[in-house]
Design a protein around this motif. Structure first.
Motif: not given
Length: 110
Positions: A84-86, A89-106
């Motif tokens: 799952x990729x959320x 919007x951030x300041x002048x760029x997209x803020x991307x947070x990715x979860x693989x099997x419920x755990x955040x992938x840095x």
């Protein structure tokens, strides 16, 4: 020329320069490409102005195209493991947070 005539231009010129810099940063900052190797498979999150893609092994599994994205959610399966990729919007760029099997992938998040 009198100085009274130049004053509006001297005030307006820095303001126009600031607005131009913010617009350039916003357009350039939306283009991002994050890549990671998960269980021997290549996973990519690609964003640009008005689109976002989730690719697994070079195949697009989920994609959103819009004139402008405020938020987006991309989903895919990798060997029955949910990704799952959320995107927000951030300041002048997209803020991307990715979860693989419920755990955040840095490596696929910023």
């Amino acid at each position: 020329m009198h100085i009274e005539v130049l004053i509006p231009f001297l005030i307006l010129l820095p303001l126009l320069g600031f607005i131009a810099v913010i617009i350039v940063l916003a357009v350039v900052g939306t283009k991002q490409h994050l890549t990671s190797n998960i269980s021997g498979h290549s996973v990519e999150v690609i964003t640009g102005y008005g689109y976002a893609q989730l690719k697994i092994d070079g195949t697009v599994v989920d994609e959103i195209r819009s004139w402008y994205m405020y938020t987006a959610k991309l989903q895919g399966l990798l060997c029955e493991v949910p990704i799952v990729v959320n995107i927000g919007t951030g300041f002048c760029r997209y803020r991307i947070t990715t979860f693989v099997n419920g755990c955040r992938n840095n490596s696929l998040s910023n």
